[in-house]
Motif scaffolding. Structure first.
Motif, PDB file in Angstrom:
ATOM      1  N   LEU A   1       0.871  -1.180   0.000  1.00  0.00           N
ATOM      2  CA  LEU A   1       0.000   0.000   0.000  1.00  0.00           C
ATOM      3  C   LEU A   1       0.912   1.235   0.000  1.00  0.00           C
ATOM      4  O   LEU A   1       1.700   1.422   0.935  1.00  0.00           O
ATOM      5  N   TYR A   2       0.822   2.019  -1.066  1.00  0.00           N
ATOM      6  CA  TYR A   2       1.639   3.229  -1.181  1.00  0.00           C
ATOM      7  C   TYR A   2       0.866   4.400  -0.596  1.00  0.00           C
ATOM      8  O   TYR A   2      -0.237   4.705  -1.049  1.00  0.00           O
ATOM      9  N   THR A   3       1.464   5.069   0.405  1.00  0.00           N
ATOM     10  CA  THR A   3       0.751   6.196   1.014  1.00  0.00           C
ATOM     11  C   THR A   3       1.122   7.525   0.360  1.00  0.00           C
ATOM     12  O   THR A   3       0.376   8.493   0.464  1.00  0.00           O
TER      13      THR A   3
ATOM     14  N   GLU B   1      -8.344   8.470   2.694  1.00  0.00           N
ATOM     15  CA  GLU B   1      -7.876   7.751   1.492  1.00  0.00           C
ATOM     16  C   GLU B   1      -7.061   6.510   1.856  1.00  0.00           C
ATOM     17  O   GLU B   1      -7.135   5.481   1.175  1.00  0.00           O
ATOM     18  N   ILE B   2      -6.327   6.611   2.950  1.00  0.00           N
ATOM     19  CA  ILE B   2      -5.560   5.436   3.399  1.00  0.00           C
ATOM     20  C   ILE B   2      -6.531   4.315   3.781  1.00  0.00           C
ATOM     21  O   ILE B   2      -6.344   3.154   3.418  1.00  0.00           O
ATOM     22  N   ILE B   3      -7.596   4.693   4.466  1.00  0.00           N
ATOM     23  CA  ILE B   3      -8.598   3.683   4.858  1.00  0.00           C
ATOM     24  C   ILE B   3      -9.222   3.054   3.607  1.00  0.00           C
ATOM     25  O   ILE B   3      -9.371   1.834   3.516  1.00  0.00           O
TER      26      ILE B   3
ATOM     27  N   ASP C   1      -1.340   3.171  12.210  1.00  0.00           N
ATOM     28  CA  ASP C   1      -2.367   3.220  13.243  1.00  0.00           C
ATOM     29  C   ASP C   1      -3.766   3.268  12.613  1.00  0.00           C
ATOM     30  O   ASP C   1      -4.680   2.536  13.016  1.00  0.00           O
ATOM     31  N   THR C   2      -3.914   4.125  11.614  1.00  0.00           N
ATOM     32  CA  THR C   2      -5.209   4.284  10.937  1.00  0.00           C
ATOM     33  C   THR C   2      -5.666   2.962  10.314  1.00  0.00           C
ATOM     34  O   THR C   2      -6.833   2.583  10.417  1.00  0.00           O
ATOM     35  N   ILE C   3      -4.744   2.272   9.683  1.00  0.00           N
ATOM     36  CA  ILE C   3      -5.131   1.011   9.025  1.00  0.00           C
ATOM     37  C   ILE C   3      -5.535  -0.035  10.069  1.00  0.00           C
ATOM     38  O   ILE C   3      -6.583  -0.671   9.956  1.00  0.00           O
ATOM     39  N   TYR C   4      -4.686  -0.187  11.111  1.00  0.00           N
ATOM     40  CA  TYR C   4      -5.037  -1.182  12.133  1.00  0.00           C
ATOM     41  C   TYR C   4      -6.411  -0.892  12.744  1.00  0.00           C
ATOM     42  O   TYR C   4      -7.178  -1.806  13.030  1.00  0.00           O
TER      43      TYR C   4
END
Ligand code: SAM
Ligand code: SF4
Length: 457
Positions: free
Chosen positions: A82-84, A113-115, A150-153
């Motif tokens: 996943l490219y941030t 957008e990351i989510i 953190d956001t993804i977890y």
């Protein structure tokens, strides 16, 4: 630290000159010795890299398969990058993100957008992500990375996040450790100083030594699960394979833990690349040899294969010693939502989606694994290596592979794949020798059918 002592170019060059004197039977002796799974030294690896004879090459491949199966069983771990952000202040000639590429559509994902990206990856059935970004101290600093993890977890059912990023200070690595990443990965690109200098003309990445010592600082910060590698095509692959092994040996001796993984990326075309050709072209055959040599030399280190390689070559490499593959990858920030060609880091080659790829993995008799149990059960670094070396790791890994494949089949697979997958699960359960463990697995499979998720051992 005298980094020139870690990677002694003179020693590597001497090895590369002298090894071809060995005859066939002496070379076969080295291959046979590797079957003990105790690894090989750098001298022995250099001899294997020079094999030309088809018959010996075949023996090398067979031994590589044998070792892979003995240590990892038939499991192949699945993940996606996943490219941030593609912002970057470096100028690596080979990379689409380099600062000199003024035409690149620059983008840094916000939390929303990351989510979205994480969820798009999750929808394919992935549980593991490799987080990647360019290097820009104002945009992609440690806080950006930590926030993204953190956001993804917190917002997606992604259970393990590995990170591939620029080298950091000990203080920054501590933040990465605290957020709970899986593996920290960094590629030296090439260990050959002169080539490194040419390929990285400006920006902080031009500091070879700061990059070479990144793992030392990561270790100091408590990260004991790390991955290394080079970008093949930049320099003579034999030099870089030996240097990678020397680096691995140095880390293993100093910290008692060798690299968890070695990646084998090969140079791909990139948008507005600063290279007009691959400086040191290597063939598919060479890449096969590289996988086999790594497998014999460092048997307990995972080998990661990405979608940079063609579908055909990936299918061959699967049985040869590779233990992790990326699937369905996009190399631009936001790429899973909308794949913008002019925002990519490089072109991928194997474009098969998850369902197709899992079908191939199963049909070849491998067991796809979405397992993320080890680091959540603190089986990392030395603890992991000890288990792996006692081959006890099968006790956990095989059941966990079965449980996670079951989840995947229920949630994501096509009807055809479900049938194939169920057959495979049945076969794998039969292989479990410990009757108690068999019962545990069967009971958990039942619970998964009834809707429970994320059961692991
Ligand atoms: N920007 C950080 C860095 O360079 O360390 C993070 C990793 S970078 C986004 C990921 C890796 O992609 C690099 O280490 C490099 O080996 C690889 N890469 C860059 N350009 C490539 C290309 N054209 N083909 C294949 N791999 C490439
Ligand atoms: Fe930036 Fe990494 Fe690409 Fe180099 S390889 S230009 S550091 S993103």
């Amino acid at each position: 630290m005298d980094t020139r002592k870690i990677i002694d170019e003179g020693r590597i060059n001497t090895l590369l000159k002298k090894e071809s004197v060995l005859n066939k039977s002496e070379t076969l002796d080295i291959i046979n010795k590797a079957k003990d799974c105790h690894g090989l030294n750098v001298e022995e690896a250099s001899i294997l890299l020079n094999i030309q004879d088809d018959e010996i090459l075949q023996e090398l491949y067979e031994t590589s398969k044998y070792i892979k199966n003995k240590i990892y069983g038939n499991r192949i771990v699945i993940f996606a990058p996943l490219y941030t952000s593609n912002e970057c202040t470096n100028n690596c000639l080979y990379c689409g993100f380099r600062v000199a590429n003024r035409d690149l559509h620059r983008k840094t994902l916000n939390s929303e957008e990351i989510i979205q990206e994480a969820k798009a990856i999750e929808e394919q059935g992935h549980k593991r992500i490799l987080l990647v970004c360019g290097e820009d101290s104002k945009v992609t600093d440690i806080n950006h990375i930590v926030d993204a993890v953190d956001t993804i977890y917190k917002n997606a059912d992604i259970r393990r996040i590995n990170v591939n990023s620029a080298p950091m200070s000990v203080k920054e690595f501590k933040k990465l450790k605290d957020i709970g990443i899986g593996t920290y990965q960094i590629f030296q690109e090439t260990y050959h100083r002169e080539t490194y200098k040419k390929m990285h003309p400006t920006g902080s990445k031009s500091d070879y030594d700061y990059r070479l010592t990144a793992i030392d600082r990561a270790y100091e910060a408590g990260i004991d699960d790390y991955g290394i590698g080079v970008l093949f095509g930049l320099y003579d692959y034999k030099f870089d394979v030996l240097a990678t092994l020397i680096h691995a040996e140095y880390l293993d001796e100093k910290y008692g833990v060798g690299p968890h993984t070695i990646s084998i990326p090969r140079l791909r075309p990139a948008f507005n690349s600063g290279l007009d050709k691959v400086p040191y072209e290597l063939s598919d055959q060479d890449l096969k040899k590289i996988v086999a040599v790594y497998r014999l030399a460092v048997p307990y280190t995972g080998i990661i294969l990405s979608t940079r390689e063609s579908a055909q070559l990936r299918d061959e490499l699967l049985s040869l010693g590779v233990s992790q593959i990326s699937v369905g990858s996009k190399t631009s920030p936001g790429g899973y939502e909308e794949d913008d060609k002019e925002a990519k880091q490089f072109e991928t080659s194997d474009e098969r989606d998850m369902n197709e790829m899992i079908e191939v993995v199963c049909n070849q008799g491998h067991m796809p694994s979405f397992c993320t149990a080890c680091y959540r059960n603190n089986r990392t670094g030395e603890a992991f290596m000890e288990l792996a070396k006692g081959t006890d790791i099968h006790e956990f890994c095989q059941p966990n592979a079965i449980l996670t494949l079951k989840e995947y089949l229920i949630e994501n697979a096509s009807e055809d794949l479900k049938k194939e997958g169920e057959k495979l699960i049945k076969k794998e359960i039969e292989k479990i020798e410990d009757e108690k463990m068999k019962l545990v697995v069967e009971e958990r499979l039942e619970r998964i059918v009834n809707g429970e998720r994320d059961l692991y051992i």
